[in-house]
Design a protein around this motif. Structure first.
Motif, PDB file in Angstrom:
ATOM      1  N   PHE A   1       0.830  -1.209   0.000  1.00 43.75           N
ATOM      2  CA  PHE A   1       0.000   0.000   0.000  1.00 43.75           C
ATOM      3  C   PHE A   1       0.867   1.263   0.000  1.00 43.75           C
ATOM      4  O   PHE A   1       0.537   2.242  -0.647  1.00 43.75           O
ATOM      5  CB  PHE A   1      -0.953   0.011   1.205  1.00 43.75           C
ATOM      6  N   LYS A   2       1.970   1.232   0.728  1.00 42.33           N
ATOM      7  CA  LYS A   2       2.848   2.406   0.808  1.00 42.33           C
ATOM      8  C   LYS A   2       3.621   2.656  -0.478  1.00 42.33           C
ATOM      9  O   LYS A   2       3.976   3.792  -0.780  1.00 42.33           O
ATOM     10  CB  LYS A   2       3.832   2.240   1.958  1.00 42.33           C
ATOM     11  N   ASN A   3       3.897   1.603  -1.239  1.00 45.12           N
ATOM     12  CA  ASN A   3       4.794   1.733  -2.383  1.00 45.12           C
ATOM     13  C   ASN A   3       4.165   1.522  -3.753  1.00 45.12           C
ATOM     14  O   ASN A   3       4.842   1.699  -4.758  1.00 45.12           O
ATOM     15  CB  ASN A   3       5.967   0.755  -2.219  1.00 45.12           C
ATOM     16  N   TRP A   4       2.890   1.169  -3.826  1.00 44.65           N
ATOM     17  CA  TRP A   4       2.250   0.894  -5.105  1.00 44.65           C
ATOM     18  C   TRP A   4       2.183   2.155  -5.958  1.00 44.65           C
ATOM     19  O   TRP A   4       1.552   3.144  -5.591  1.00 44.65           O
ATOM     20  CB  TRP A   4       0.851   0.336  -4.869  1.00 44.65           C
ATOM     21  N   PRO A   5       2.815   2.159  -7.147  1.00 43.21           N
ATOM     22  CA  PRO A   5       2.797   3.348  -8.003  1.00 43.21           C
ATOM     23  C   PRO A   5       1.714   3.303  -9.075  1.00 43.21           C
ATOM     24  O   PRO A   5       1.609   4.224  -9.879  1.00 43.21           O
ATOM     25  CB  PRO A   5       4.182   3.297  -8.666  1.00 43.21           C
TER      26      PRO A   5
END
Length: 88
Positions: A63-67
């Motif tokens: 969730f923090k890194n999904w681009p």
């Protein structure tokens, strides 16, 4: 070896609601529960049984890194239908 992930009790209800309005739903399990396509849009969906349920470490990192495009955490069929724009 990884054990099978536990499926939230409300996942079946959510999948049925999405499919009932014409969404294409794949149950993928990792890194999130569902891959949903609706009217040219793609949604990655994590199903949680209640707003207070925590994400796993893997899910939190995702969730923090999904681009990419829409990533959602939902807890019921009403939220799923709002996500794809069927309900306001």
């Amino acid at each position: 070896m990884r054990h099978a992930a536990r499926v939230d009790k409300n996942q079946e209800e959510i999948v049925l609601a999405l499919r009932a309005v014409g969404a294409y739903v794949w149950i993928i399990g990792l890194p999130v529960d569902l891959l949903v396509g609706y009217k040219g849009h793609t949604f990655l969906v994590e199903v949680k049984n209640g707003a207070r349920k925590r994400l796993t470490a893997l899910q939190d990192d995702f969730f923090k890194n999904w681009p990419g495009s829409t990533l959602a955490r939902i807890d019921g069929s009403e939220a799923a239908l709002r996500m794809i724009g069927v309900l306001k």
